[in-house]
Design a protein around this motif. Structure first.
Motif, PDB file in Angstrom:
ATOM      1  N   SER A  25      -5.048 -11.910  39.781  1.00 44.14           N
ATOM      2  CA  SER A  25      -4.658 -13.171  40.797  1.00 44.14           C
ATOM      3  C   SER A  25      -6.068 -13.339  41.691  1.00 44.14           C
ATOM      4  O   SER A  25      -7.112 -12.383  41.547  1.00 44.14           O
ATOM      5  N   ARG A  26      -6.053 -14.305  42.294  1.00 44.43           N
ATOM      6  CA  ARG A  26      -7.388 -14.888  43.120  1.00 44.43           C
ATOM      7  C   ARG A  26      -7.583 -13.665  44.207  1.00 44.43           C
ATOM      8  O   ARG A  26      -8.654 -13.224  44.600  1.00 44.43           O
ATOM      9  N   SER A  27      -6.551 -13.113  44.758  1.00 45.55           N
ATOM     10  CA  SER A  27      -6.832 -12.066  45.809  1.00 45.55           C
ATOM     11  C   SER A  27      -7.273 -10.864  45.331  1.00 45.55           C
ATOM     12  O   SER A  27      -8.187 -10.121  45.786  1.00 45.55           O
ATOM     13  N   TYR A  29      -9.381 -10.720  42.763  1.00 41.60           N
ATOM     14  CA  TYR A  29     -10.837 -11.042  42.267  1.00 41.60           C
ATOM     15  C   TYR A  29     -11.506 -11.061  43.803  1.00 41.60           C
ATOM     16  O   TYR A  29     -12.738 -10.225  43.813  1.00 41.60           O
ATOM     17  N   ILE A  70     -13.661 -19.104  44.594  1.00 43.48           N
ATOM     18  CA  ILE A  70     -12.304 -18.847  44.875  1.00 43.48           C
ATOM     19  C   ILE A  70     -12.010 -19.594  45.925  1.00 43.48           C
ATOM     20  O   ILE A  70     -10.913 -20.390  46.063  1.00 43.48           O
ATOM     21  N   GLU A  73     -12.118 -23.157  45.390  1.00 44.57           N
ATOM     22  CA  GLU A  73     -10.911 -23.481  44.587  1.00 44.57           C
ATOM     23  C   GLU A  73      -9.507 -23.879  45.531  1.00 44.57           C
ATOM     24  O   GLU A  73      -8.846 -24.878  45.380  1.00 44.57           O
ATOM     25  N   LEU A  74      -9.356 -22.804  46.295  1.00 41.72           N
ATOM     26  CA  LEU A  74      -8.358 -22.775  47.191  1.00 41.72           C
ATOM     27  C   LEU A  74      -8.431 -23.997  48.300  1.00 41.72           C
ATOM     28  O   LEU A  74      -7.366 -24.712  48.554  1.00 41.72           O
TER      29      LEU A  74
END
Length: 93
Positions: A25-27, A29, A70, A73-74
């Motif tokens: 998940s992004r979190s 990373y 990231i 991206e978000l």
């Protein structure tokens, strides 16, 4: 007399299209990058050889790049609608 043993594994036929993979998940990373920065930020570079100083600098640089990618991206996902609305307003003028 020989016993006929059938197990679940023998009867299982995998589908050709099935693929197993793990996602990160992004979190996860962001957390990993943050912990990497925290792990090296307090290391005193005065006693380090030049190669280790370069490693510390690279870890911080790469971790910041991961976080930046990231977050960008978000931001693109969250504010995509706002950007489109702004473009429409410009065309009307």
């Amino acid at each position: 007399m020989k016993e006929d043993l059938t197990t679940m594994d023998d009867a299982y036929e995998p589908l050709e299209d099935s693929v197993e993979f793990e996602t990160t998940s992004r979190s996860e990373y962001i957390s990993s990058a943050y912990y990497a920065i925290a792990a090296v930020s307090e290391i005193d570079t005065e006693l380090m050889c030049p190669e280790d100083k370069k490693r510390k600098k690279n870890i911080i640089r790469k971790s910041l790049r991961i976080i930046d990618n990231i977050i960008s991206e978000l931001d693109g996902e969250l504010y995509e609608d706002f950007d489109e609305e702004d473009d429409d307003d410009d065309e009307e003028l």
